[in-house]
Design an enzyme around this catalytic site. Structure first.
Site, PDB file in Angstrom:
ATOM      1  CE  LYS A 107     -57.844 -22.026 -42.904  1.00  0.00           C
ATOM      2  NZ  LYS A 107     -56.846 -21.727 -43.914  1.00  0.00           N
TER       3      LYS A 107
HETATM    4  N1  GLU Z   1     -57.893 -21.246 -47.437  1.00  0.00           N
HETATM    5  C1  GLU Z   1     -56.769 -20.635 -48.067  1.00  0.00           C
HETATM    6  C2  GLU Z   1     -55.481 -21.034 -47.366  1.00  0.00           C
HETATM    7  O1  GLU Z   1     -55.467 -21.879 -46.512  1.00  0.00           O
HETATM    8  C3  GLU Z   1     -56.829 -19.136 -48.143  1.00  0.00           C
HETATM    9  C4  GLU Z   1     -58.169 -18.531 -48.084  1.00  0.00           C
HETATM   10  C5  GLU Z   1     -58.219 -17.087 -48.560  1.00  0.00           C
HETATM   11  O2  GLU Z   1     -58.113 -16.916 -49.747  1.00  0.00           O
HETATM   12  O3  GLU Z   1     -58.345 -16.207 -47.720  1.00  0.00           O
HETATM   13  O4  GLU Z   1     -54.446 -20.518 -47.684  1.00  0.00           O
END
Ligand code: GLU
Length: 420
Positions: A107
């Site tokens: 993240k």
């Molecule tokens: N923000 C998305 C999540 O919390 C995933 C992001 C991505 O596709 O890498 O699962």
């Protein structure tokens, strides 16, 4: 491990310890599984429209590299910290492992309020962030995607910045891009679609009639709005509550979700929509409904309101909406409240991101139907595994889901061994 000091990181660690106890993981192996492998903090100086230079803080946490590259979203939010980023990266690890994706979790993000930046400033902040991250990311190292406060345009700027550096287009460095620049069909709707697929699945398991059911959805962004629309238009559920960062609306007679969406497209948020039905945001969550879907921020279901919830299903579209203390209460109420935990419920986003990455690497183009079919197949498999494990071991759905994820990572670490 002071750099991660933060309430959300503590919560992710507490959740992990519950799973580690249940799986009787040796104390020697716990820290290795729990702490992030790599974390980077960067300072981003940016020229603002008023002629000043503002510096922003950016982060990226790569939780583990055991199963392949790391994967995860990029969050633009004023209060973002290294600790919160690390917690979100850890959840991504268990989420990817549960869905059997060949990824570790990651993240990243910037501590900023994207709604207060002009388009030019947003582009400058986004590009400078990717530029600072170039030494640490790559299509086989760490692949960024969208998260709260970012969108397809930001992903396109990330991809362009990285590609300008390499000298050729590297589609597979970022997912969640617009379809016109290598994005996949169905990525924007993926998380919301996955949430609704599992709500439908849970309703049929619990023998609930969708046409006689009501739903309250917290969050009206990429996840909440898509879920609300699909629940109303496809499943036939009556939406009685919606909210965003500014207002909450509760109307037992039902809300016209399409009108709400149009209002947001015009005005940018839900302010001014159905003003007679506005309610305190905390109050909305405890209203009577069949489905409660927190699709916004973390820690909204706590020990203060978990015993007051009047829903049959909780569908966690957000990451970390339920605290471990609230879980203890919900575990007692297991026969009243059916929880679809976050790492299962909102996995649709990263699953379709995986499809986008694969298409980018192979120069494939899949249709929206192909993408949706493959998504539902994985969601179905994960759901069945979680339900089976929970029944078999008499544990909560969250414990079952996290245990499957943690076990996969642990087994891979054991098999690969510890070097040197
Ligand atoms: N923000 C998305 C999540 O919390 C995933 C992001 C991505 O596709 O890498 O699962």
């Amino acid at each position: 491990m002071n750099i991660y000091h933060d309430d959300v990181f503590q919560m992710a660690c507490d959740q992990f310890e519950v799973i580690a106890d249940y799986l009787t993981i040796d104390k020697n192996d716990r820290d290795r599984l729990m702490y992030p492998k790599r974390s980077v903090a960067v300072t981003l100086p940016v020229h603002m429209d008023d002629g000043s230079t503002q510096t922003f803080q950016g982060y990226r946490v790569q939780h583990h590299l055991t199963l392949g590259p790391t994967k995860g979203g990029t969050r633009f939010a004023p209060s973002l910290s290294m600790g919160e980023t690390a917690a979100l990266a850890m959840w991504m690890s268990w989420k990817c492992a549960l869905a059997n994706l060949p990824y570790g979790g990651a993240k990243g993000g910037i501590a900023c309020d994207p709604t207060k930046l002009s388009r030019r400033e947003l582009e400058a902040v986004s590009r400078r962030y990717m530029q600072e991250m170039i030494p640490f990311v790559g299509p086989h190292t760490d692949i960024m995607g969208p998260d709260m406060g970012t969108n397809e345009q930001v992903m396109a700027w990330f991809m362009d910045t990285y590609s300008m550096y390499t000298g050729y287009t590297v589609n597979e460095i970022v997912t969640g891009k617009p379809v016109t620049v290598g994005g996949t069909e169905g990525r924007r709707e993926a998380t919301g679609r996955g949430v609704v697929y599992l709500i439908d699945r849970a309703m049929s398991m619990l023998k609930m009639n969708p046409e006689k059911s009501t739903a309250i959805i917290q969050g009206f962004g990429n996840v909440g709005a898509v879920a609300a629309l699909a629940l109303a238009m496809k499943s036939g559920v009556k939406i009685t509550g919606i909210s965003d960062a500014y207002v909450a609306i509760f109307e037992p007679k039902g809300i016209d979700v399409q009108a709400a969406e149009q209002h947001v497209m015009k005005k940018g948020n839900l302010r001014g929509f159905m003003e007679q039905a506005h309610i305190a945001p905390g109050e909305m969550l405890v209203q009577k409904c069949d489905i409660l879907a927190p699709c916004a921020v973390d820690r909204v279901i706590t020990d203060k309101n978990a015993d007051k919830l009047q829903c049959r299903i909780i569908a966690e579209g957000a990451n970390g909406p339920t605290t471990p203390e609230a879980d203890l209460i919900l575990n007692q109420r297991w026969d009243e409240v059916f929880v679809i935990p976050d790492i299962l419920c909102n996995a649709g986003g990263v699953i379709v991101s995986y499809f986008e990455w694969v298409q980018g690497l192979q120069a494939f183009l899949w249709t929206e139907t192909e993408v949706a079919d493959k998504l539902y197949r994985i969601m179905e498999h994960s759901f069945a595994q979680v339900i089976k494990r929970a029944k078999q071991d008499k544990v909560s759905h969250r414990t079952a889901a996290m245990a499957i994820g943690v076990e996969r990572v642990m087994k891979a670490k054991k098999t690969r061994g510890l070097f040197p």
